[in-house]
Design an enzyme around this catalytic site. Structure first.
Site, PDB file in Angstrom:
ATOM      1  N   PRO A 104     -25.832 -48.076 -71.371  1.00 55.52           N
ATOM      2  CA  PRO A 104     -26.526 -46.807 -71.117  1.00 55.52           C
ATOM      3  C   PRO A 104     -26.903 -46.632 -69.651  1.00 55.52           C
ATOM      4  O   PRO A 104     -26.929 -47.621 -68.901  1.00 55.52           O
ATOM      5  CB  PRO A 104     -27.779 -46.892 -71.987  1.00 55.52           C
ATOM      6  CG  PRO A 104     -27.837 -48.253 -72.551  1.00 55.52           C
ATOM      7  CD  PRO A 104     -26.554 -48.945 -72.289  1.00 55.52           C
ATOM      8  N   GLY A 106     -28.854 -46.269 -66.171  1.00 53.65           N
ATOM      9  CA  GLY A 106     -30.085 -46.842 -65.634  1.00 53.65           C
ATOM     10  C   GLY A 106     -30.363 -48.277 -66.009  1.00 53.65           C
ATOM     11  O   GLY A 106     -31.473 -48.768 -65.857  1.00 53.65           O
ATOM     12  N   THR A 107     -29.351 -48.993 -66.509  1.00 50.35           N
ATOM     13  CA  THR A 107     -29.605 -50.368 -66.910  1.00 50.35           C
ATOM     14  C   THR A 107     -29.232 -51.373 -65.829  1.00 50.35           C
ATOM     15  O   THR A 107     -29.407 -52.572 -66.009  1.00 50.35           O
ATOM     16  CB  THR A 107     -28.822 -50.711 -68.191  1.00 50.35           C
ATOM     17  OG1 THR A 107     -27.487 -50.216 -68.044  1.00 50.35           O
ATOM     18  CG2 THR A 107     -29.470 -50.081 -69.389  1.00 50.35           C
ATOM     19  N   GLY A 108     -28.700 -50.881 -64.716  1.00 43.95           N
ATOM     20  CA  GLY A 108     -28.430 -51.791 -63.608  1.00 43.95           C
ATOM     21  C   GLY A 108     -26.967 -52.097 -63.359  1.00 43.95           C
ATOM     22  O   GLY A 108     -26.641 -53.102 -62.733  1.00 43.95           O
ATOM     23  N   THR A 110     -24.748 -50.431 -61.486  1.00 48.40           N
ATOM     24  CA  THR A 110     -24.460 -50.324 -60.055  1.00 48.40           C
ATOM     25  C   THR A 110     -25.028 -51.528 -59.312  1.00 48.40           C
ATOM     26  O   THR A 110     -24.369 -52.105 -58.439  1.00 48.40           O
ATOM     27  CB  THR A 110     -25.050 -49.013 -59.491  1.00 48.40           C
ATOM     28  OG1 THR A 110     -24.629 -47.939 -60.319  1.00 48.40           O
ATOM     29  CG2 THR A 110     -24.599 -48.772 -58.074  1.00 48.40           C
ATOM     30  N   GLU A 330     -53.868 -35.226 -84.028  1.00 47.54           N
ATOM     31  CA  GLU A 330     -53.546 -36.548 -83.465  1.00 47.54           C
ATOM     32  C   GLU A 330     -54.354 -37.647 -84.144  1.00 47.54           C
ATOM     33  O   GLU A 330     -53.867 -38.756 -84.348  1.00 47.54           O
ATOM     34  CB  GLU A 330     -53.803 -36.577 -81.952  1.00 47.54           C
ATOM     35  CG  GLU A 330     -52.959 -35.605 -81.135  1.00 47.54           C
ATOM     36  CD  GLU A 330     -51.477 -35.677 -81.421  1.00 47.54           C
ATOM     37  OE1 GLU A 330     -50.983 -36.735 -81.843  1.00 47.54           O
ATOM     38  OE2 GLU A 330     -50.801 -34.641 -81.227  1.00 47.54           O
ATOM     39  N   HIS A 333     -52.529 -38.811 -87.194  1.00 48.72           N
ATOM     40  CA  HIS A 333     -51.495 -39.808 -86.859  1.00 48.72           C
ATOM     41  C   HIS A 333     -52.126 -41.159 -86.576  1.00 48.72           C
ATOM     42  O   HIS A 333     -51.685 -42.198 -87.072  1.00 48.72           O
ATOM     43  CB  HIS A 333     -50.738 -39.401 -85.581  1.00 48.72           C
ATOM     44  CG  HIS A 333     -49.791 -38.247 -85.738  1.00 48.72           C
ATOM     45  ND1 HIS A 333     -48.865 -38.172 -86.748  1.00 48.72           N
ATOM     46  CD2 HIS A 333     -49.612 -37.137 -84.981  1.00 48.72           C
ATOM     47  CE1 HIS A 333     -48.161 -37.051 -86.604  1.00 48.72           C
ATOM     48  NE2 HIS A 333     -48.598 -36.407 -85.537  1.00 48.72           N
TER      49      HIS A 333
HETATM   50  P1  ADP Z   1     -26.759 -47.760 -63.809  1.00 49.57           P
HETATM   51  O1  ADP Z   1     -25.713 -47.918 -62.762  1.00 49.57           O
HETATM   52  O2  ADP Z   1     -26.608 -48.698 -64.954  1.00 49.57           O
HETATM   53  O3  ADP Z   1     -26.952 -46.351 -64.260  1.00 49.57           O
HETATM   54  P2  ADP Z   1     -28.416 -48.468 -61.647  1.00 49.57           P
HETATM   55  O4  ADP Z   1     -27.899 -49.797 -61.268  1.00 49.57           O
HETATM   56  O5  ADP Z   1     -27.925 -47.316 -60.842  1.00 49.57           O
HETATM   57  O6  ADP Z   1     -28.141 -48.181 -63.164  1.00 49.57           O
HETATM   58  O7  ADP Z   1     -30.000 -48.512 -61.637  1.00 49.57           O
HETATM   59  C1  ADP Z   1     -30.775 -47.496 -61.075  1.00 49.57           C
HETATM   60  C2  ADP Z   1     -32.073 -48.069 -60.553  1.00 49.57           C
HETATM   61  O8  ADP Z   1     -32.867 -48.565 -61.624  1.00 49.57           O
HETATM   62  C3  ADP Z   1     -31.864 -49.242 -59.632  1.00 49.57           C
HETATM   63  O9  ADP Z   1     -31.765 -48.830 -58.324  1.00 49.57           O
HETATM   64  C4  ADP Z   1     -33.112 -50.074 -59.861  1.00 49.57           C
HETATM   65  O10 ADP Z   1     -34.177 -49.594 -59.072  1.00 49.57           O
HETATM   66  C5  ADP Z   1     -33.460 -49.808 -61.295  1.00 49.57           C
HETATM   67  N1  ADP Z   1     -32.934 -50.818 -62.227  1.00 49.57           N
HETATM   68  C6  ADP Z   1     -32.110 -50.581 -63.262  1.00 49.57           C
HETATM   69  N2  ADP Z   1     -31.850 -51.710 -63.951  1.00 49.57           N
HETATM   70  C7  ADP Z   1     -32.514 -52.693 -63.328  1.00 49.57           C
HETATM   71  C8  ADP Z   1     -32.656 -54.098 -63.563  1.00 49.57           C
HETATM   72  N3  ADP Z   1     -32.041 -54.700 -64.590  1.00 49.57           N
HETATM   73  N4  ADP Z   1     -33.420 -54.808 -62.705  1.00 49.57           N
HETATM   74  C9  ADP Z   1     -34.037 -54.212 -61.678  1.00 49.57           C
HETATM   75  N5  ADP Z   1     -33.956 -52.898 -61.423  1.00 49.57           N
HETATM   76  C10 ADP Z   1     -33.215 -52.128 -62.223  1.00 49.57           C
HETATM   77 ZN    ZN Z   2     -47.795 -34.652 -84.654  1.00 51.47          ZN
HETATM   78 MG    MG Z   3     -25.329 -46.176 -61.597  1.00 51.08          MG
END
Ligand code: ADP
Ligand code: ZN
Ligand code: MG
Length: 511
Positions: A104, A106-108, A110, A330, A333
């Site tokens: 997914p 934002g998981t790192g 790149t 709330e 809940h």
């Molecule tokens: P992806 O390429 O999987 O979409 P990115 O590598 O671009 O995600 O991550 C975006 C930002 O989120 C990074 O620059 C970093 O700040 C943060 N980040 C995401 N995953 C991690 C991780 N496992 N450890 C540290 N920072 C992370």
């Molecule tokens: Zn509700």
């Molecule tokens: Mg990325």
């Protein structure tokens, strides 16, 4: 500036030579040729403005990536062939040409690719799939060729014997061939495959292609064949320890108050990606800045979690009557949630955020992948409790429970499909819709009755405490529990429940 001067002097010189009756035609010819050459060169460099050469500084190391231990190890192992190329060569092992990172956003992914470049002492070039896709046929293929050419040039220039090319969103060009309306994608993909097929171990500098996607299922199978992207590494959402690790990394250079419990935050942020955690820590620091404080406190982190989950506080200003209703809702809940799984209400708030008028946040007990029938039923109870508390207090319901109902019926559907309903074991594919809907209705009405019974002893207390919530806007779990303990409800429910993740994608304001 200098250019203008030179042009000026040039024109003056030509005019002067003309005045002296020197034959100026050859001079003019040479000048024209120079200008033409200059324009062509300019065009060529402008043709590839999209790919970024980040060779200068890519000091991301694997230590800076939190969680992802398995993926990191797998990747390092795969990269060792680059670090020990001589041995690989002497053993006659086919080199790895492509590594595909899936998972997914934002998981790192790149970050991993950049760390790979550091780890193997390679130059690093990156491009995005969408950059290759243009209206003009052939441009994409040209860019791929260019990318590989520049990777080799750059490695030579920097005296490295390997280069890593990172192609993000590879699915844009690597989707199954023949699916697109025009052939641009196909040509780009073909070019990429050609370049990869052409690489071999004896070549220096060696080029390794890394690619990322969150849709590995739609990739053309030609990409995944041996000799191409033959190593796939999954980069998943971090588990609790992973989140803690990432939080520690992110918090390292920030003035965090001493009483901040990162472990607690890691527990509360189930389902967050690394990028969301990064944004969370950043938001917390922004809150500190706004409040003119020197350190970031636990409370600021709590608000930051709300913000990342639900969005910015909205300018919406509900009427007092609405606020009271939201508070009652709330509390419904919260009470059921606390009855089912004591100690898990993190806080209750009626400050409108994103699309929600108010919400109860829960601390998930542990990352959970399996749910029992009882747990699902209890989650339905929690979801229904909001509107039932309104009904108990006001005698009628409001539109604010729409999203709760979506959640409740989705849970009920899960019960049926997983064979946990009266229907017993079912095959989802051959389950008639009518039968499914009927059973879902039955489950919801049964759970509605149960929830009503659980709530009714609290009628008078809800009234009193709702007033308090309206005044405070936000009440934390500890205070809420103290209030719960001060009462003696007649009926207590059994074991555990966990409230499903609050979703922000609703149509109308919910609570
Ligand atoms: P992806 O390429 O999987 O979409 P990115 O590598 O671009 O995600 O991550 C975006 C930002 O989120 C990074 O620059 C970093 O700040 C943060 N980040 C995401 N995953 C991690 C991780 N496992 N450890 C540290 N920072 C992370
Ligand atoms: Zn509700
Ligand atoms: Mg990325």
């Amino acid at each position: 500036m200098i250019k203008e001067w030179l042009i000026g002097i040039g024109i003056a010189l030509v005019a002067f030579l003309g005045l002296l009756h020197v034959n100026i035609l050859p001079v003019l010819f040479l000048l024209g040729l120079g200008v033409l050459l200059w324009i062509v060169m300019d065009r060529r460099t402008a043709a590839t403005p999209t790919t970024r050469d980040v060779s200068v500084r890519h000091d991301i190391s694997f230590e800076q990536i939190g969680g992802q231990e398995i993926a990191k190890n797998e990747l390092k192992e795969a990269l060792d062939f680059l670090r020990y190329r001589d041995r690989i060569k002497s053993l006659g092992i086919r080199p790895l040409k492509g590594i595909l990172l899936t998972g997914p956003p934002g998981t790192g992914k790149t970050l991993m690719a950049k760390a790979a470049a550091t780890y193997t002492d390679s130059v690093f070039l990156s491009a995005t799939g969408s950059e290759f896709v243009e209206m003009y046929v052939g441009v994409g293929a040209q860019r791929v060729r260019d990318l590989f050419r520049r990777a080799r040039q750059m490695a030579k220039r920097e005296n490295k014997d390997s280069a890593i090319i990172f192609v993000d969103e590879i699915d844009v060009v690597g989707g199954r061939r023949g699916q697109h309306s025009h052939q641009e994608y196909d040509q780009t993909l073909n070019q990429l495959l050609t370049e990869m097929d052409g690489m071999n171990t004896t070549q220096t500098p060696f080029v390794l292609v890394m690619a990322a996607t969150n849709r590995p299922d739609i990739l053309d199978s030609a990409l995944l064949r041996p000799g191409r992207f033959d190593r796939q590494i999954k980069v998943d959402l971090p588990d609790k320890d992973g989140r803690l690790h990432i939080l520690r990394i992110m918090a390292k250079d920030k003035p965090i108050a001493e009483d901040v419990n990162l472990e607690h935050i890691a527990r509360e942020t189930y389902g967050f990606s690394g990028a969301q955690l990064e944004s969370l820590v950043n938001e917390a620091a922004i809150i500190a800045l706004r409040q003119d404080k020197k350190t970031v406190t636990q409370e600021m982190f709590r608000d930051a979690v709300d913000k990342v989950l639900m969005g910015e506080k909205t300018g919406r200003r509900p009427t007092d009557e609405e606020l009271r209703r939201v508070a009652v809702h709330e509390l419904g809940h919260a009470i059921i949630s606390e009855l089912m799984r004591p100690g898990t209400v993190s806080h209750i708030t009626i400050a409108p955020r994103g699309n929600a008028l108010g919400f109860v946040r829960q601390i998930p007990e542990a990352d959970q992948y399996l749910y029992t029938k009882q747990q699902l039923a209890q989650q339905i109870n929690v979801a229904l409790a909001g509107c039932l508390a309104e009904e108990l207090h006001y005698g009628d319901r409001s539109t604010g429970a729409q999203n709760d109902f979506v959640q409740a019926s989705s849970l009920a559907r899960t019960l049926v499909k997983c064979g946990l309903s009266r229907l017993g074991i079912v095959d989802e594919e051959h389950l008639p819709d009518q039968l499914l809907e009927k059973e879902v209705r039955y489950i919801l009405s049964e759970q509605e009755k149960i929830t009503q019974e659980l709530l009714s002893p609290y009628k008078a207390d809800i009234e009193r405490f709702a007033e308090h919530v309206v005044q405070e806007e936000s009440v934390d779990g500890k205070e809420f529990r103290k209030w719960m303990e001060s009462m003696q409800p007649q009926s207590l429910a059994s074991a555990a429940v966990s409230r499903p993740q609050l979703s922000t994608s609703e149509v109308s304001p919910s609570m």
